[in-house]
Scaffold this motif. Sequence first.
Motif, PDB file in Angstrom:
ATOM      1  N   PHE A  46       0.844  -1.218   0.000  1.00  0.00           N
ATOM      2  CA  PHE A  46       0.000   0.000   0.000  1.00  0.00           C
ATOM      3  C   PHE A  46       0.869   1.254   0.000  1.00  0.00           C
ATOM      4  O   PHE A  46       0.588   2.232  -0.699  1.00  0.00           O
ATOM      5  CB  PHE A  46      -0.929  -0.010   1.222  1.00  0.00           C
ATOM      6  CG  PHE A  46      -1.707   1.264   1.373  1.00  0.00           C
ATOM      7  CD1 PHE A  46      -2.810   1.522   0.551  1.00  0.00           C
ATOM      8  CD2 PHE A  46      -1.320   2.225   2.303  1.00  0.00           C
ATOM      9  CE1 PHE A  46      -3.501   2.705   0.689  1.00  0.00           C
ATOM     10  CE2 PHE A  46      -2.019   3.405   2.440  1.00  0.00           C
ATOM     11  CZ  PHE A  46      -3.113   3.642   1.632  1.00  0.00           C
ATOM     12  N   MET A  47       1.972   1.223   0.755  1.00  0.00           N
ATOM     13  CA  MET A  47       2.866   2.378   0.806  1.00  0.00           C
ATOM     14  C   MET A  47       3.533   2.605  -0.548  1.00  0.00           C
ATOM     15  O   MET A  47       3.731   3.751  -0.987  1.00  0.00           O
ATOM     16  CB  MET A  47       3.930   2.170   1.886  1.00  0.00           C
ATOM     17  CG  MET A  47       3.375   2.150   3.314  1.00  0.00           C
ATOM     18  SD  MET A  47       2.475   3.648   3.711  1.00  0.00           S
ATOM     19  CE  MET A  47       3.824   4.837   3.597  1.00  0.00           C
ATOM     20  N   GLU A  48       3.883   1.543  -1.223  1.00  0.00           N
ATOM     21  CA  GLU A  48       4.453   1.692  -2.552  1.00  0.00           C
ATOM     22  C   GLU A  48       3.443   2.301  -3.504  1.00  0.00           C
ATOM     23  O   GLU A  48       3.763   3.176  -4.314  1.00  0.00           O
ATOM     24  CB  GLU A  48       4.920   0.317  -3.061  1.00  0.00           C
ATOM     25  CG  GLU A  48       6.085  -0.260  -2.260  1.00  0.00           C
ATOM     26  CD  GLU A  48       6.419  -1.686  -2.689  1.00  0.00           C
ATOM     27  OE1 GLU A  48       5.632  -2.249  -3.503  1.00  0.00           O
ATOM     28  OE2 GLU A  48       7.416  -2.246  -2.202  1.00  0.00           O
ATOM     29  N   ARG A  53       1.295   7.096  -6.373  1.00  0.00           N
ATOM     30  CA  ARG A  53       0.192   8.055  -6.578  1.00  0.00           C
ATOM     31  C   ARG A  53       0.682   9.473  -6.304  1.00  0.00           C
ATOM     32  O   ARG A  53       0.331  10.413  -7.029  1.00  0.00           O
ATOM     33  CB  ARG A  53      -0.978   7.702  -5.658  1.00  0.00           C
ATOM     34  CG  ARG A  53      -2.179   8.668  -5.805  1.00  0.00           C
ATOM     35  CD  ARG A  53      -2.795   8.569  -7.205  1.00  0.00           C
ATOM     36  NE  ARG A  53      -3.312   7.226  -7.427  1.00  0.00           N
ATOM     37  CZ  ARG A  53      -4.569   6.874  -7.202  1.00  0.00           C
ATOM     38  NH1 ARG A  53      -5.412   7.745  -6.756  1.00  0.00           N
ATOM     39  NH2 ARG A  53      -4.953   5.635  -7.450  1.00  0.00           N
ATOM     40  N   ILE A  54       1.504   9.685  -5.277  1.00  0.00           N
ATOM     41  CA  ILE A  54       2.019  11.018  -4.939  1.00  0.00           C
ATOM     42  C   ILE A  54       2.892  11.556  -6.070  1.00  0.00           C
ATOM     43  O   ILE A  54       2.793  12.725  -6.469  1.00  0.00           O
ATOM     44  CB  ILE A  54       2.805  10.960  -3.620  1.00  0.00           C
ATOM     45  CG1 ILE A  54       1.842  10.677  -2.446  1.00  0.00           C
ATOM     46  CG2 ILE A  54       3.567  12.259  -3.367  1.00  0.00           C
ATOM     47  CD1 ILE A  54       2.531  10.441  -1.135  1.00  0.00           C
ATOM     48  N   ARG A  55       3.789  10.706  -6.635  1.00  0.00           N
ATOM     49  CA  ARG A  55       4.647  11.134  -7.736  1.00  0.00           C
ATOM     50  C   ARG A  55       3.831  11.529  -8.950  1.00  0.00           C
ATOM     51  O   ARG A  55       4.123  12.501  -9.649  1.00  0.00           O
ATOM     52  CB  ARG A  55       5.626  10.009  -8.085  1.00  0.00           C
ATOM     53  CG  ARG A  55       6.724   9.810  -7.030  1.00  0.00           C
ATOM     54  CD  ARG A  55       7.844   8.911  -7.573  1.00  0.00           C
ATOM     55  NE  ARG A  55       7.353   7.576  -7.893  1.00  0.00           N
ATOM     56  CZ  ARG A  55       7.292   6.556  -7.044  1.00  0.00           C
ATOM     57  NH1 ARG A  55       7.700   6.706  -5.790  1.00  0.00           N
ATOM     58  NH2 ARG A  55       6.833   5.373  -7.440  1.00  0.00           N
ATOM     59  N   ASN A  56       2.745  10.821  -9.160  1.00  0.00           N
ATOM     60  CA  ASN A  56       1.868  11.122 -10.290  1.00  0.00           C
ATOM     61  C   ASN A  56       1.233  12.496 -10.133  1.00  0.00           C
ATOM     62  O   ASN A  56       1.183  13.304 -11.058  1.00  0.00           O
ATOM     63  CB  ASN A  56       0.803  10.022 -10.400  1.00  0.00           C
ATOM     64  CG  ASN A  56      -0.060  10.225 -11.642  1.00  0.00           C
ATOM     65  OD1 ASN A  56       0.430  10.670 -12.688  1.00  0.00           O
ATOM     66  ND2 ASN A  56      -1.330   9.890 -11.550  1.00  0.00           N
ATOM     67  N   HIS A  57       0.755  12.768  -8.905  1.00  0.00           N
ATOM     68  CA  HIS A  57       0.139  14.088  -8.663  1.00  0.00           C
ATOM     69  C   HIS A  57       1.167  15.202  -8.758  1.00  0.00           C
ATOM     70  O   HIS A  57       0.858  16.315  -9.239  1.00  0.00           O
ATOM     71  CB  HIS A  57      -0.514  14.102  -7.273  1.00  0.00           C
ATOM     72  CG  HIS A  57      -1.828  13.384  -7.229  1.00  0.00           C
ATOM     73  ND1 HIS A  57      -2.915  13.756  -7.996  1.00  0.00           N
ATOM     74  CD2 HIS A  57      -2.262  12.306  -6.494  1.00  0.00           C
ATOM     75  CE1 HIS A  57      -3.934  12.967  -7.766  1.00  0.00           C
ATOM     76  NE2 HIS A  57      -3.565  12.053  -6.826  1.00  0.00           N
ATOM     77  N   GLU A  62       3.160  20.088 -11.578  1.00  0.00           N
ATOM     78  CA  GLU A  62       4.245  20.765 -12.288  1.00  0.00           C
ATOM     79  C   GLU A  62       3.792  21.168 -13.688  1.00  0.00           C
ATOM     80  O   GLU A  62       4.085  22.264 -14.169  1.00  0.00           O
ATOM     81  CB  GLU A  62       5.466  19.828 -12.358  1.00  0.00           C
ATOM     82  CG  GLU A  62       6.676  20.490 -12.998  1.00  0.00           C
ATOM     83  CD  GLU A  62       7.887  19.570 -12.991  1.00  0.00           C
ATOM     84  OE1 GLU A  62       8.945  19.944 -13.501  1.00  0.00           O
ATOM     85  OE2 GLU A  62       7.749  18.432 -12.423  1.00  0.00           O
ATOM     86  N   LYS A  63       3.075  20.287 -14.393  1.00  0.00           N
ATOM     87  CA  LYS A  63       2.544  20.627 -15.711  1.00  0.00           C
ATOM     88  C   LYS A  63       1.617  21.835 -15.653  1.00  0.00           C
ATOM     89  O   LYS A  63       1.657  22.723 -16.493  1.00  0.00           O
ATOM     90  CB  LYS A  63       1.793  19.423 -16.298  1.00  0.00           C
ATOM     91  CG  LYS A  63       2.694  18.253 -16.681  1.00  0.00           C
ATOM     92  CD  LYS A  63       1.856  17.100 -17.234  1.00  0.00           C
ATOM     93  CE  LYS A  63       2.749  15.886 -17.595  1.00  0.00           C
ATOM     94  NZ  LYS A  63       1.940  14.756 -18.117  1.00  0.00           N
ATOM     95  N   MET A  64       0.752  21.831 -14.622  1.00  0.00           N
ATOM     96  CA  MET A  64      -0.203  22.933 -14.468  1.00  0.00           C
ATOM     97  C   MET A  64       0.529  24.259 -14.253  1.00  0.00           C
ATOM     98  O   MET A  64       0.182  25.290 -14.830  1.00  0.00           O
ATOM     99  CB  MET A  64      -1.147  22.645 -13.297  1.00  0.00           C
ATOM    100  CG  MET A  64      -2.242  23.703 -13.107  1.00  0.00           C
ATOM    101  SD  MET A  64      -3.425  23.687 -14.458  1.00  0.00           S
ATOM    102  CE  MET A  64      -4.206  22.097 -14.204  1.00  0.00           C
TER     103      MET A  64
END
Length: 684
Positions: A46-48, A53-57, A62-64
Motif C-alpha cells: 500500500f505504501m508503494e 500516486r504522490i509522484r503522479n500528482h 508541475e505541468k499545471m
Amino acid sequence: MAENETLECITEHERILQEIESTDTACVGPTLRSVYDDQPNAHKRFMEKLDARIRNHDREIEKMCNFHHQGFVDAITELLKVRADAEKLMVTAQTEEVIRCRIQQRNMATTVEKLQLCIPGSIAGLGPLGLFCCVPCRVSHYRFCQIMAENLPRLREEIKEISMSDLKDFLESIRKHSDRVGETAMRQAQQHRTFNSAVAKQASMGHYTKPVYSLNGQAHTHPHNGLMIDDTGEEEEGDEEDLVDFSPVYRCLHIYTVLGDRETFENYYRKQRKKQARLVLQPQANMHETVEGYRRYFNQIVGFFVVEDHILHATRGLVTRAFTDELWNMALSKIIAVLRTLSIFELDNYSPIPQDFPKKLPMSQSVPQIYTQVKEFIYASLKFSESLHRSSTEIDDMLRKSTNLLLTRTLSGCLQNLIKKPHIGLTELVQIIINTTHLEQACRYLEEFITNITNVSPETVHTTRLYGLSTFKDARHAAEGEIYTKLNQKIDEFIQLADYEWGMAESDGRASGYLMDLINFLRSTFQVFTHLPGKVAQTACMSACKHLSTSLMQMLLDTELKQISMGAIQQFNLDVIQCELFASSEPVPGFQGDTLQLAFIDLRQLLDLFMVWDWSTYLADYGQPTSKYLRVNPATALALLEKMKDTSKKNNIFSQFRKNDRDKQKLIETVVKQLRSLVNGMSS
C-alpha cells in the motif's frame, strides 16, 4: 493463486486511495485501519502504491504550473505599471481633502465672527424681558437668530432647572457633612483660642503678631468656591479636602439674578435651610446614651451655622443677618429644651435614698434635684419680674403661671419621654411612680415658697393655683399602664419558651420548667411592688394572672396544634395547678378570698371536665347557673375534644379503652354530636 491475491490487493489499494482522496479527513481512520487488517505484506505494498500516486500528482501539478507561468508574469508586469498611477490618485485625494478642510476652517471663522455679533442679543434674550429686538440688525435676518428667539424661553427654564438640580445636590451634601464641618470649626476655634492666649502672652512681653483667619488653619482666607478642612479622618494626615463646594449656590444665584427671578431663588433657599435647621436640631433617640452622641449633635448644629455664616459673607443678600439670627434663636430654644429633656433624669439611680441605717427615703435622688431646680426657676423668674416694675400681686401671678408652664410642658414632657424609654424596666417604673407621688405632695411646699418670696396671701381672689401638680398624676398613670404592658410582655417571653410534647403517653409528674421560672419571676417582681400604692400592685397582679391564663388557654386551643394526648392534658393540668398555687399564696396583699384564683377558673373547669371525663354532668347541667362547669364554653370543649379525637388510633385518651369496648367509643361520638348541636344552637 498468489497472483490473484496480488491483483485483489492492488485493486483494494486503489479503492482505498480513492476513498482517502474523496473523503473528509475526519473519516479517514476507518479506511486506513482496513490496510492493516489485510494480508501481512499488504501495508508495504500500500505504501508503494501511495508513493506512486504522490509522484503522479506532483507531475500533474508541475505541468499545471508550467502552463500558467507566463500569465502570472504578465499580471505582475501590469501591476507594476498601475503602481505609479495609484500614487498619483492618492496625492489627488489628499489635495481634495486639504481643500475641504480649508473651506471648513474659513466657514468656521466666518461663523465665529457672526456669533460674536449675536452675543449681545443672546444675553438680552436671557435677560429679564427676553426681548430679541436688541439683536443687531446685521444678524437679525439669519435663520438661527429666529430659532434662538423662539427657543430662548425654553432654554431659560432648562438652565434654571439644571442649576436648581445642582443646588438640591448641594443642600443634600451639606446636610450630610454638617457634623464634619462643625467638628472642624470647633477644633479650629480651640486652636485659635490657644493661639490668642499665646499672642496675649507675647504682647505682654512686647512681641505681637497679627493672626490670619483661616477656615483650615492655614495662612489664607476663604477659598473662592468652598470651605477647606484638614482631613484628620482615616486618610493620610495633611491631605486637604474640599468638603463644601459652594459653586452651585453662586452659579444658581447668578443665573436667577440674570433671569430676573432672584427673589424666587432666595425664598426657596431660605425655606429649605430652615427645614434643614429643624432636622439638625432634632436629636437622635439614643443621643443621651453616649458622650459621642452629644458631640455629634453639637457638631451638626455648629456646622449648619458655619455654612450659613459663609453664605452670609460670600453672597449679597441671599441670607441676611436677621434671617440667621432668627435661625439661631430657634436653635437656642430647641437646644435648651433638648438638654432639659435628656438630662433631668439621666443621673438617677432609681433607688431609694439611703439614710443612717436602717432608715431610707422611698424616693430616689431625682426628686430633691427636681424640687431644687423648680425652686431655682421660680427664684430666677422673680429676679426677672422685678425688673418689670410690677405689683406684688402681678409678680405672684406671673410666678405661678410660669411654674405651671414649667410643670405642664417641660417636666411633663420629660416624664412622658422617660417612661417610654426602652431601658426603663419594671423596677424603674415602680420608682418613677413613687417619685411622682412625692413630687405631687411637694407642690404645696412650692406654693408656700412662692407666697413667702412675694408676700402675697394665697387667699387673694385672683391668685393662680398650681394646677401643674396634675402633671405628676398623668405621669403616674402612664407609668402604671407601662407596668402592665411590660409585665405582660415578660410573661409572653416566658410563654414562648414552652415546649410541650403534645403526644406524650403520660405526664412525668412535674410542672414544666418554663412555668416555674415564670412564677419565680412574678414572685420577685411583686416583692418590688410592695412600695407601690396597694391598688396599683393589686391591679398589676390581677392583670398578670389574667394574661397568663389567657395565654395558656390560647396555647391549648391554637389552630396550628392538631393533636393532643391525655398525657399532655395531664402535664398541662400540673402547670395550671402551679399557677393556682401562686395565686393562692397572696403575692400581693389586699385580695379578698380567692379573687386572684378566679383568673384561672376557665382553665380549671375545662381541664377538670377532661381529666374526670364528666361529660354526662356537663351536658345535663349545661345552661344552669349552678352547673359545675359553668365557665366551659361548648365551642371550647368541642375544639379540644376534636384535637383528641384526631389521634384516636394513637397514644391518647382512647388508648385506655379496650378495643372491644365499643360502648365508650359510641359515647365519644355522642358527646361530639351533642357539643356540635350546642354550638350550632348558640350560633343560630
